[in-house]
Design a protein around this motif. Structure first.
Motif, mmCIF file in Angstrom:
data_model
loop_
_atom_site.group_PDB
_atom_site.id
_atom_site.type_symbol
_atom_site.label_atom_id
_atom_site.label_comp_id
_atom_site.label_asym_id
_atom_site.label_seq_id
_atom_site.Cartn_x
_atom_site.Cartn_y
_atom_site.Cartn_z
ATOM 1 N N VAL A 86 39.766 63.906 52.332
ATOM 2 C CA VAL A 86 39.977 63.229 51.084
ATOM 3 C C VAL A 86 41.256 62.014 51.489
ATOM 4 O O VAL A 86 42.507 62.809 51.512
ATOM 5 N N PHE A 87 40.983 60.961 52.125
ATOM 6 C CA PHE A 87 41.998 60.247 52.752
ATOM 7 C C PHE A 87 42.801 59.627 51.784
ATOM 8 O O PHE A 87 44.181 59.632 51.842
ATOM 9 N N ILE A 141 49.217 64.848 49.895
ATOM 10 C CA ILE A 141 50.079 65.695 51.068
ATOM 11 C C ILE A 141 49.135 66.125 52.011
ATOM 12 O O ILE A 141 48.977 65.871 53.094
ATOM 13 N N LEU A 142 48.029 66.970 51.340
ATOM 14 C CA LEU A 142 47.062 67.304 52.378
ATOM 15 C C LEU A 142 45.906 66.425 51.868
ATOM 16 O O LEU A 142 45.564 66.235 50.884
ATOM 17 N N LYS A 143 45.081 66.285 53.203
ATOM 18 C CA LYS A 143 44.022 65.710 53.194
ATOM 19 C C LYS A 143 42.680 66.427 52.991
ATOM 20 O O LYS A 143 41.556 65.956 52.961
ATOM 21 N N CYS A 144 43.008 67.638 53.146
ATOM 22 C CA CYS A 144 41.615 68.701 53.009
ATOM 23 C C CYS A 144 41.950 69.822 51.832
ATOM 24 O O CYS A 144 43.171 69.956 51.472
ATOM 25 N N ARG A 161 51.427 65.741 57.665
ATOM 26 C CA ARG A 161 52.475 64.796 57.161
ATOM 27 C C ARG A 161 52.531 63.314 57.730
ATOM 28 O O ARG A 161 52.676 62.227 57.559
ATOM 29 N N ASP A 162 52.150 63.357 59.107
ATOM 30 C CA ASP A 162 52.215 62.212 59.700
ATOM 31 C C ASP A 162 50.913 61.165 59.244
ATOM 32 O O ASP A 162 51.263 59.805 59.285
ATOM 33 N N TYR A 163 49.934 61.623 58.908
ATOM 34 C CA TYR A 163 48.947 60.786 58.159
ATOM 35 C C TYR A 163 49.522 60.118 56.616
ATOM 36 O O TYR A 163 49.381 58.936 56.673
#
Ligand code: URA
Length: 244
Positions: A86-87, A141-144, A161-163
């Motif tokens: 989930v971008f 914060i989390l994409k998954c 975090r970098d994303y």
């Protein structure tokens, strides 16, 4: 988008560093710039000792690269259990960035942030301060999705975090809303309780950050909706003060 993404994949495969300007110029204002023309790559493989050519990316290319990296991410074990990443979604030119914790079940299924019951309440909360969802950018914060919606583990948040930092650098919002305790504590690297974090202006990467209640919490604790309203008013006032 497919063409650009393919081009980026080629560049990476060729060992050409693609780098992202800290202040990317919107695409409509400026065509993509070749910062340092990449010489023909002599061999398919570049050793680490050789200087690596680099190419500046346009803003749209930076988004495409980031989105494709997230979609393929295998940095932590959540990639094993997710349906999809989930971008984030919304207006990339916005002044408001909303940051939640992590995708839940509906978000994992639909690939969009805040689309379940909590999402519907978040939409109402934003509406209460005059913001439509299409006017803000929403990310997590989390994409998954963590299995069973458990709290994110520190190492998962660190991997991701970098994303988020790159999304922030591309959007450069004027204000960040941290949604809920976990998002606030993770972003601010603190274990202070939510009660102490609300009603204050914090900063993240130099950007003012205000903490608001998580809509999922409010669905379980309706009496706290009054306090949530106060948080939203505080966020709006902070934004107005920033704008002068
Ligand atoms: N809760 C979050 O923090 N993020 C979502 O995207 C959905 C629920």
């Amino acid at each position: 988008m497919a063409d650009r993404t393919t081009r980026l994949d080629y560049l990476k495969a060729m060992g050409i560093d693609v780098w992202i300007s800290r202040n990317p110029v919107p695409d409509e204002e400026k065509p993509p710039v070749i910062e340092q023309p990449a010489p023909p790559v002599p061999n398919a493989v570049l050793t680490s000792a050789e200087p690596r050519p680099s190419i500046a990316l346009s803003e749209a290319e930076s988004w495409d690269l980031l989105q494709s990296e997230v979609a393929q991410c295998r940095k932590c074990s959540l990639c094993e259990s997710r349906t999809q990443t989930v971008f984030g979604s919304g207006n990339r030119q916005t002044e408001w960035m909303i940051i939640g914790e992590a995708p839940g079940q509906q978000e994992d299924l639909q690939g969009q942030p805040f689309v379940g019951n909590a999402g519907a309440l978040l939409t109402e909360m934003l509406r209460a301060i005059g913001l439509g969802r299409e006017e803000v950018y929403i990310a997590n914060i989390l994409k998954c999705r963590p299995p069973g919606n458990r709290d994110p583990k520190p190492e998962e948040a660190a991997s991701c975090r970098d994303y988020l930092n790159r999304q922030l650098a591309l959007i450069r919002p004027k204000i960040i809303l941290a949604v809920g305790r976990i998002a606030a504590q993770t972003l601010l690297a603190t274990d202070e309780p939510l009660a102490r974090l609300r009603g204050k202006i914090h900063t993240l990467n130099g950007i003012p950050l205000v903490v608001v209640y998580h809509p999922a919490y409010l669905l379980r604790n309706l009496p706290d909706k009054k306090k949530a309203w106060a948080d939203l008013q505080f966020a709006l006032q902070t934004y107005r003060d920033i704008k002068g």
